[in-house]
Motif scaffolding. Structure first.
Motif, short mmCIF file in Angstrom:
data_model
loop_
_atom_site.label_atom_id
_atom_site.label_comp_id
_atom_site.label_asym_id
_atom_site.label_seq_id
_atom_site.Cartn_x
_atom_site.Cartn_y
_atom_site.Cartn_z
N CYS A 21 16.07 53.18 -12.81
CA CYS A 21 15.85 52.80 -14.08
C CYS A 21 17.09 52.27 -15.00
O CYS A 21 16.90 51.30 -15.76
CB CYS A 21 15.12 54.04 -14.95
SG CYS A 21 14.20 55.02 -13.80
N ASP A 70 9.86 49.90 -6.94
CA ASP A 70 9.98 50.40 -8.05
C ASP A 70 9.73 49.14 -9.28
O ASP A 70 10.27 48.20 -8.74
CB ASP A 70 11.28 51.00 -8.49
CG ASP A 70 11.13 51.90 -9.50
OD1 ASP A 70 10.27 52.21 -10.14
OD2 ASP A 70 12.24 52.80 -9.72
N HIS A 72 10.02 48.33 -13.71
CA HIS A 72 10.04 48.70 -14.90
C HIS A 72 9.56 47.26 -15.94
O HIS A 72 9.92 46.40 -15.75
CB HIS A 72 11.54 48.82 -15.40
CG HIS A 72 11.71 50.36 -14.70
ND1 HIS A 72 12.56 50.07 -13.54
CD2 HIS A 72 11.43 51.52 -15.12
CE1 HIS A 72 12.86 51.48 -13.06
NE2 HIS A 72 12.11 52.25 -13.76
N HIS A 198 7.48 52.96 -16.29
CA HIS A 198 7.90 52.90 -14.83
C HIS A 198 6.88 52.92 -13.81
O HIS A 198 5.78 53.60 -14.07
CB HIS A 198 8.67 54.23 -14.57
CG HIS A 198 9.67 54.70 -15.62
ND1 HIS A 198 11.06 54.61 -15.35
CD2 HIS A 198 9.48 55.36 -16.79
CE1 HIS A 198 11.54 55.33 -16.28
NE2 HIS A 198 10.89 55.55 -17.19
ZN LIG Z 1 12.10 54.20 -13.63
#
Ligand SMILES: [Zn+2]
Length: 323
Positions: A21, A70, A72, A198
């Motif tokens: 992140c 992942d 964002h 997220h």
């Molecule tokens: Zn994250």
């Protein structure tokens, strides 16, 4: 010289990354962002490390270094619902491709201690509900089980033995945007704080592979089988033809092995069945002369002789359909 010694000598500290992140936030902050730039979506197959206690390490399910799928998403409040709907649609598509049809979905709401403004929590929770309803998903509410920084959706998939596995998580975050002071300029030229999502769909790739192995008990569908075909020449005179077939399969992007060892054909077939190879292609004189292969399909046994060209076409279509 050991890496840590080099680091000491050059007075560098090496650190391991527990999450992706902050790096995506740093990229966001690299420029001034306008509402016209949003939504901004960053994605990464990010390797992260967690110092799990040795007692809780477990196969591929709980490891100390793993790869997150992942992403964002930074967006305006108006864009939140559309973004969440498309994240959910993508999730469902991917889970379907991997053969998971059954899942439990949880919406976790605001806990007692929380960061951010109440009105943003309400907006975010409403948007999560909207997205779940829009894609017609049944869900349960987990009251107060959200993280302190935002509400979230968790999806637990069920494998072939109905065991639940937590994979997908979609989380709103009101904490990091504040702490890193990230902004965008709205239509009126005013600084605004974006919403941050997220999301990890498979969660940890390592863990997901572990779940897949359990789900299929090793008999993967053709499209994700590590080895899709074994080519078994009947005698030494058929090896060249077997290799030629291999080259043609490779040209189509297929994964194969030519089994040229001295064991008998029946032993190789037995071994291929134990290894759960989707297709065993046996080639002898007859097949060589007619440019064909004799096929043994997993779970079906011998299904006869087929022209190589037709076989490649058919299996190629199967793989395209993710079967
Ligand atoms: Zn994250």
């Amino acid at each position: 010289m050991h890496l840590s010694e080099i680091a000491k000598e050059e007075k560098d500290d090496y650190q391991i990354k527990p999450m992706n992140c902050p790096f995506h936030i740093a990229i966001y902050k690299n420029s001034i962002r306008s509402y016209k730039n949003l939504p901004l979506r960053y994605t990464e197959l990010g390797i992260v490390y967690r110092y799990e206690k040795s007692g809780v390490l477990h196969g591929l399910a709980r490891v100390r270094g793993f790869t997150q799928d992942d992403a964002h998403i930074f967006c305006t409040p108006e864009q939140l619902e559309t973004e969440l709907v498309s994240v959910l649609k993508l999730t469902l598509e991917i889970l379907k491709d991997f053969g998971f049809k059954d899942y439990d979905i949880y919406l976790s709401t605001r806990p007692e201690k929380y960061a951010g403004e109440l009105k943003n929590w309400e907006k975010a929770t409403k948007s999560l509900k909207y997205a779940l309803e829009k894609v017609k998903l049944r869900y349960q509410i987990d009251p107060g089980e959200g993280v302190f920084y935002g509400p979230k959706i968790d999806i637990k998939i069920k494998d072939s033995l109905s065991r639940p596995w937590q994979c997908t998580t979609i989380q709103l975050d009101f904490n990091l945007p504040d702490r890193f002071n990230i902004n965008y300029i709205d239509e009126k030229g005013k600084k605004k704080r974006p919403f941050m999502i997220h999301r990890a769909l498979l969660g940890s790739i390592e863990r997901f592979v572990g779940i897949l192995i359990e789900h299929y008990a090793g008999a993967f569908p053709l499209w994700i089988s590590p080895i899709q075909f074994w080519i078994i020449p009947v005698g030494s005179g058929h090896r060249k033809y077997a290799r030629e077939i291999g080259e043609k399969l490779e040209a189509s992007g297929f994964r194969y092995e030519v089994k040229e060892t001295a064991e008998t054909v029946s032993k190789k077939i037995r071994e291929g069945e134990i290894q759960k190879i989707p297709y065993l292609l046996v080639v002898g004189d007859k097949e060589k002369q007619s440019n064909s292969v004799r096929i043994r399909e997993r779970g079906k046994g011998d299904i006869g002789i087929v022209k190589l060209e037709n076989f490649i076409k058919k299996t190629g279509e199967k793989i395209k359909r993710k079967e």
